[in-house]
Design an enzyme around this catalytic site. Structure first.
Site, PDB file in Angstrom:
ATOM      1  CG  ASP A 182      44.371  22.825  42.819  1.00 39.37           C
ATOM      2  OD1 ASP A 182      44.153  22.103  41.697  1.00 39.37           O
ATOM      3  OD2 ASP A 182      43.070  23.810  43.666  1.00 39.37           O
ATOM      4  CG  ASP A 209      39.757  26.183  43.886  1.00 39.75           C
ATOM      5  OD1 ASP A 209      39.964  25.150  43.642  1.00 39.75           O
ATOM      6  OD2 ASP A 209      40.315  27.506  42.981  1.00 39.75           O
TER       7      ASP A 209
END
Length: 162
Positions: free
Chosen positions: A134, A116
């Site tokens: 995402d 991330d």
């Protein structure tokens, strides 16, 4: 064909962006992009969205997420095949979701966790870091819900005219 193109585009954008972050950053390094609002940061997530189950120390957690991801890809592809007759544009939201799911599954297989790097914040509040996959999943889900809502309203209006 458009469905596969959307999936492949999301996977490519996701994996290329993650490769860049891993090459250009040290783990947990953060670089301010827009002061007071946005950073690039290199973190990993062993859990699901918002690090759900990340603290579970079971070897099954990894396989659980891979199985859930595979089931989601298969299930959503079946949904797409059924919905495309109603609205030819369902390739976009479903392709975004499937591409995002596959992008994160690739990380789980390769790295054991998901990379991330997008860190948005306001004052002391930070949204949990996320990635391109995402984002594609969230945008796809919102589009899918909106398209279903729009299609159901059209269906109801057609039924009322009969």
């Amino acid at each position: 064909m458009a469905y596969v193109f959307v999936i492949a585009s999301v996977i490519a954008a996701d994996q290329l962006s993650k490769m860049w972050i891993v090459d250009a950053f040290r783990l947990f390094e953060s670089r301010e992009v827009i002061p007071g609002f946005f950073n690039l940061v290199y973190v990993v997530n062993t859990g699901a969205a918002f690090s759900i189950l990340a603290d579970v120390q079971s070897p099954w957690r990894h396989y659980f997420f891979l199985i859930i991801g595979c089931l989601a890809v298969i299930g959503l592809t079946v949904v797409y095949m059924k919905c495309k007759g109603d609205n030819k544009y369902y390739y976009l939201p479903v392709g975004l979701i499937v591409g995002g799911a596959i992008g994160n599954m690739i990380d789980r297989v390769r790295l054991g966790s998901v990379v991330d790097f997008l860190d948005f914040y306001l004052g002391g509040y930070h949204w949990p870091a996320f990635n391109v996959a995402d984002s594609a999943i969230c945008v796809g889900a919102v589009l899918f819900i909106w398209m279903n809502y729009s299609d159901s309203k059209k269906y109801i209006k057609t039924k009322e005219k009969l």
